[in-house]
Design a protein around this motif. Structure first.
Motif, PDB file in Angstrom:
ATOM      1  N   PRO A  83      -1.996  -4.696 -10.156  1.00 56.25           N
ATOM      2  CA  PRO A  83      -3.140  -5.600 -10.097  1.00 56.25           C
ATOM      3  C   PRO A  83      -3.466  -5.951  -8.644  1.00 56.25           C
ATOM      4  O   PRO A  83      -2.597  -5.979  -7.797  1.00 56.25           O
ATOM      5  N   MET A  84      -4.728  -6.202  -8.392  1.00 58.70           N
ATOM      6  CA  MET A  84      -5.213  -6.619  -7.085  1.00 58.70           C
ATOM      7  C   MET A  84      -5.088  -5.539  -6.013  1.00 58.70           C
ATOM      8  O   MET A  84      -5.112  -5.831  -4.822  1.00 58.70           O
ATOM      9  N   ALA A  85      -4.928  -4.312  -6.401  1.00 58.88           N
ATOM     10  CA  ALA A  85      -4.892  -3.251  -5.400  1.00 58.88           C
ATOM     11  C   ALA A  85      -6.283  -3.109  -4.787  1.00 58.88           C
ATOM     12  O   ALA A  85      -7.291  -3.197  -5.480  1.00 58.88           O
ATOM     13  N   GLU A  86      -6.316  -2.912  -3.500  1.00 59.87           N
ATOM     14  CA  GLU A  86      -7.579  -2.734  -2.789  1.00 59.87           C
ATOM     15  C   GLU A  86      -8.083  -1.311  -2.997  1.00 59.87           C
ATOM     16  O   GLU A  86      -7.297  -0.394  -3.257  1.00 59.87           O
TER      17      GLU A  86
ATOM     18  N   GLU B 179      -6.205   1.295  -1.080  1.00 60.11           N
ATOM     19  CA  GLU B 179      -4.861   1.497  -1.626  1.00 60.11           C
ATOM     20  C   GLU B 179      -4.913   2.380  -2.865  1.00 60.11           C
ATOM     21  O   GLU B 179      -4.074   3.280  -3.036  1.00 60.11           O
TER      22      GLU B 179
ATOM     23  N   ARG C 234       0.292  -7.673   2.108  1.00 60.40           N
ATOM     24  CA  ARG C 234      -0.191  -6.822   1.008  1.00 60.40           C
ATOM     25  C   ARG C 234       0.964  -6.416   0.102  1.00 60.40           C
ATOM     26  O   ARG C 234       0.831  -6.425  -1.123  1.00 60.40           O
TER      27      ARG C 234
ATOM     28  N   VAL D  10       1.863  -9.429  -2.039  1.00 62.30           N
ATOM     29  CA  VAL D  10       0.869  -9.672  -3.087  1.00 62.30           C
ATOM     30  C   VAL D  10       1.024  -8.660  -4.217  1.00 62.30           C
ATOM     31  O   VAL D  10       1.088  -9.020  -5.391  1.00 62.30           O
ATOM     32  N   VAL D  11       1.092  -7.384  -3.852  1.00 68.61           N
ATOM     33  CA  VAL D  11       1.167  -6.343  -4.881  1.00 68.61           C
ATOM     34  C   VAL D  11       2.471  -6.448  -5.665  1.00 68.61           C
ATOM     35  O   VAL D  11       2.474  -6.382  -6.894  1.00 68.61           O
TER      36      VAL D  11
ATOM     37  N   CYS E 289       2.307  -9.510  -7.968  1.00 70.49           N
ATOM     38  CA  CYS E 289       1.459  -9.269  -9.141  1.00 70.49           C
ATOM     39  C   CYS E 289       2.140  -8.339 -10.121  1.00 70.49           C
ATOM     40  O   CYS E 289       2.061  -8.527 -11.331  1.00 70.49           O
ATOM     41  N   THR E 290       2.845  -7.340  -9.621  1.00 70.44           N
ATOM     42  CA  THR E 290       3.561  -6.421 -10.492  1.00 70.44           C
ATOM     43  C   THR E 290       4.655  -7.146 -11.248  1.00 70.44           C
ATOM     44  O   THR E 290       4.836  -6.961 -12.451  1.00 70.44           O
TER      45      THR E 290
END
Length: 93
Positions: A14-17, A20, A79, A82-83, A86-87
């Motif tokens: 989730p929230m991957a740019e 990315e 980053r 965050v990733v 979220c994971t």
């Protein structure tokens, strides 16, 4: 209460740019093509797929990769945090 569907193994966190995601997809595709080339080095379809990847997908992925690795180390660490966060949340739900 419904059980959430499991996320496919190759789905992006989730929230991957966008950059990315592009790099992750291109990396996976390149690895699959390389493995196919090792298994069947003279398979015409493998050669066509590899050629199509290089002509269509590799340059945008290379530009995205260069942009990602040019980031400041603090930004890269954020980053990752965050990733991974979220994971972990996704796995716990």
């Amino acid at each position: 209460m419904t059980t959430p569907l499991p996320r496919p193994a190759d789905a992006a966190p989730p929230m991957a740019e966008p950059e990315e995601l592009l790099v992750a997809r291109a990396r996976r595709q390149a690895i699959l093509l390389a493995a196919a080339l090792v298994r069947e080095p003279l398979n015409r379809k493998v050669h066509q797929d590899l050629r199509a990847f290089v002509e269509r997908d590799s340059e945008p992925a290379l530009r995205a990769w260069e942009s990602l690795v040019a980031r400041h180390p603090d930004e890269l660490r954020e980053r990752i945090r965050v990733v991974l966060g979220c994971t972990a949340v996704g796995r716990a739900s």
